[in-house]
Design a protein around this motif. Structure first.
Motif, PDB file in Angstrom:
ATOM      1  N   LEU A  74       0.829  -1.210   0.000  1.00  0.00           N
ATOM      2  CA  LEU A  74       0.000   0.000   0.000  1.00  0.00           C
ATOM      3  C   LEU A  74       0.864   1.261   0.000  1.00  0.00           C
ATOM      4  O   LEU A  74       0.604   2.204  -0.740  1.00  0.00           O
ATOM      5  CB  LEU A  74      -0.915   0.012   1.227  1.00  0.00           C
ATOM      6  N   LYS A  75       1.885   1.273   0.810  1.00  0.00           N
ATOM      7  CA  LYS A  75       2.657   2.506   1.020  1.00  0.00           C
ATOM      8  C   LYS A  75       3.739   2.729  -0.035  1.00  0.00           C
ATOM      9  O   LYS A  75       3.819   3.772  -0.654  1.00  0.00           O
ATOM     10  CB  LYS A  75       3.255   2.501   2.429  1.00  0.00           C
ATOM     11  N   ARG A  76       4.610   1.829  -0.217  1.00  0.00           N
ATOM     12  CA  ARG A  76       5.685   1.896  -1.204  1.00  0.00           C
ATOM     13  C   ARG A  76       6.280   3.304  -1.348  1.00  0.00           C
ATOM     14  O   ARG A  76       6.413   4.032  -0.362  1.00  0.00           O
ATOM     15  CB  ARG A  76       5.207   1.333  -2.547  1.00  0.00           C
ATOM     16  N   GLU A  77       6.603   3.707  -2.583  1.00  0.00           N
ATOM     17  CA  GLU A  77       7.406   4.923  -2.747  1.00  0.00           C
ATOM     18  C   GLU A  77       6.665   6.226  -2.451  1.00  0.00           C
ATOM     19  O   GLU A  77       7.285   7.243  -2.141  1.00  0.00           O
ATOM     20  CB  GLU A  77       8.018   4.987  -4.161  1.00  0.00           C
ATOM     21  N   ASP A  78       5.334   6.212  -2.535  1.00  0.00           N
ATOM     22  CA  ASP A  78       4.602   7.464  -2.259  1.00  0.00           C
ATOM     23  C   ASP A  78       4.041   7.493  -0.839  1.00  0.00           C
ATOM     24  O   ASP A  78       3.311   8.415  -0.470  1.00  0.00           O
ATOM     25  CB  ASP A  78       3.490   7.685  -3.283  1.00  0.00           C
ATOM     26  N   HIS A  79       4.361   6.466  -0.051  1.00  0.00           N
ATOM     27  CA  HIS A  79       3.914   6.365   1.349  1.00  0.00           C
ATOM     28  C   HIS A  79       2.380   6.378   1.481  1.00  0.00           C
ATOM     29  O   HIS A  79       1.845   6.789   2.506  1.00  0.00           O
ATOM     30  CB  HIS A  79       4.523   7.496   2.182  1.00  0.00           C
ATOM     31  N   GLY A  80       1.686   5.937   0.431  1.00  0.00           N
ATOM     32  CA  GLY A  80       0.233   5.829   0.487  1.00  0.00           C
ATOM     33  C   GLY A  80      -0.529   7.072   0.074  1.00  0.00           C
ATOM     34  O   GLY A  80      -1.743   7.156   0.273  1.00  0.00           O
ATOM     35  N   LYS A  81       0.143   8.056  -0.529  1.00  0.00           N
ATOM     36  CA  LYS A  81      -0.539   9.307  -0.912  1.00  0.00           C
ATOM     37  C   LYS A  81      -1.639   9.064  -1.947  1.00  0.00           C
ATOM     38  O   LYS A  81      -2.692   9.691  -1.901  1.00  0.00           O
ATOM     39  CB  LYS A  81       0.477  10.317  -1.444  1.00  0.00           C
ATOM     40  N   ALA A  82      -1.388   8.154  -2.878  1.00  0.00           N
ATOM     41  CA  ALA A  82      -2.404   7.854  -3.896  1.00  0.00           C
ATOM     42  C   ALA A  82      -3.653   7.263  -3.249  1.00  0.00           C
ATOM     43  O   ALA A  82      -4.784   7.573  -3.638  1.00  0.00           O
ATOM     44  CB  ALA A  82      -1.839   6.894  -4.940  1.00  0.00           C
ATOM     45  N   PHE A  83      -3.443   6.408  -2.257  1.00  0.00           N
ATOM     46  CA  PHE A  83      -4.555   5.816  -1.514  1.00  0.00           C
ATOM     47  C   PHE A  83      -5.419   6.914  -0.884  1.00  0.00           C
ATOM     48  O   PHE A  83      -6.650   6.878  -0.962  1.00  0.00           O
ATOM     49  CB  PHE A  83      -3.995   4.877  -0.450  1.00  0.00           C
ATOM     50  N   LEU A  84      -4.785   7.909  -0.287  1.00  0.00           N
ATOM     51  CA  LEU A  84      -5.531   9.001   0.340  1.00  0.00           C
ATOM     52  C   LEU A  84      -6.302   9.806  -0.704  1.00  0.00           C
ATOM     53  O   LEU A  84      -7.428  10.245  -0.459  1.00  0.00           O
ATOM     54  CB  LEU A  84      -4.584   9.918   1.117  1.00  0.00           C
ATOM     55  N   LYS A  85      -5.704   9.993  -1.886  1.00  0.00           N
ATOM     56  CA  LYS A  85      -6.391  10.728  -2.954  1.00  0.00           C
ATOM     57  C   LYS A  85      -7.670  10.000  -3.354  1.00  0.00           C
ATOM     58  O   LYS A  85      -8.718  10.624  -3.556  1.00  0.00           O
ATOM     59  CB  LYS A  85      -5.471  10.899  -4.158  1.00  0.00           C
TER      60      LYS A  85
END
Length: 302
Positions: A199-210
């Motif tokens: 879930l987190k990987r390189e963007d630390h989950g920012k896409a998930f929050l979007k």
């Protein structure tokens, strides 16, 4: 001597090695593809990826089907473009394009969680591509949908970031066992924690929050979802993890049953991540529905 448990990194490396990468609109995209035969495209939800469907896809492979699951942008091993539109509608278009790249001309569709509304939009827009639709724990009335308690913090600025940061190898296994499955004894701790790292990987989950802050609740989008489950062009069924504490059978299963006009909901003994412990039941029902298509249309080319 007890067998040494794999590390989370080893679990993810094996998962990656069993799949393939390809490009869709310049976005590096990951997918699992197991088997030959008629394709069954399985859409994941949050906070998961194709990793959730491994056992289902292997079971479909054994039954003579091609099991496919694509990591949506921002999830799993697919890229996480900063400027990507993480709306349900755009993700539906992305999956359609991905299916074309993978040469899936027609396919049986399986949807789960946010993959429900995304898959419904895909099916409504491209009904001629859909051979059957199997619905797993999700929702269809996007206008009146209220996020489960565990999802609500993520839609708030600051609070969502804090909640995501707290999701760790210490806290996630507790949530996984409470919300996801009834019996976790056959799932290693490393496999459970792989969900966090994927879930987190390189963007630390920012896409998930979007995505969590971009749920489409318009009447127009609901009409699209209703059109998909009421289609006369392909058969529809619903399979539910009957003990799901977040998308409850009594509320959301009933909603799907009424809107789709189904005679019954097939229930399996599991919680929200039914693919992890009831994969055989899912695969059996998907194949039963797939076979019914040809019984009704014996001369129709798949």
């Amino acid at each position: 001597m007890a067998k040494k448990e794999k590390t989370v990194s080893e679990v993810i490396r094996e998962h990656e090695a069993s799949g393939t990468y390809f490009e869709v609109d310049g976005i590096k995209t990951f997918a699992l593809k197991y088997g030959r035969g008629e394709p069954v495209l399985c859409l994941h939800g949050v906070p998961t990826s194709s990793f959730l469907y491994q056992k289902v896809l292997r079971s479909l492979e054994k039954k003579g089907y091609k099991g496919v699951s694509i990591d949506m942008p921002g999830f799993g091993l697919s890229e996480r473009p900063e400027g990507f539109d993480y709306s349900f509608s755009n993700l539906a278009d992305f999956i359609y394009k991905a299916a074309k790249v993978l040469k899936l001309k027609k396919f049986h569709l399986v949807v789960h969680d946010v993959g429900g509304p995304i898959g419904f939009a895909l099916a409504a827009r491209h009904a001629n591509r859909i051979m059957s639709l199997t619905i797993l724990n999700t929702w269809v009335d996007v206008v009146n949908f209220k996020k489960p308690v565990v999802m609500r913090p993520f839609e708030k600025r600051v609070l969502g970031e804090a909640e995501l940061k707290m999701m760790s190898h210490l806290t996630w296994p507790v949530m996984f066992k409470q919300m996801g499955v009834i019996n976790s004894s056959r799932i290693s701790l490393s496999e459970i924690n792989a969900y966090v790292d994927l879930l987190k990987r390189e963007d630390h989950g920012k896409a998930f929050l979007k995505l969590m802050r971009n749920f489409d609740s318009s009447e127009g989008f609901r009409d699209l979802c209703y059109k998909a489950v009421q289609s006369k062009e392909y058969p529809v069924q619903a399979i539910w993890g009957a003990n799901d504490p977040s998308l409850q059978l009594e509320t959301y299963g009933k909603e799907i049953k009424e809107v789709a006009g189904l005679k019954e909901i097939h229930t399996l003994r599991s919680r929200h991540f039914l693919q992890e412990e009831a994969w055989l039941g899912i695969a059996d029902k998907v194949v039963d529905l797939a076979k019914s298509v040809h019984l009704k249309n014996p001369k129709k080319e798949a």
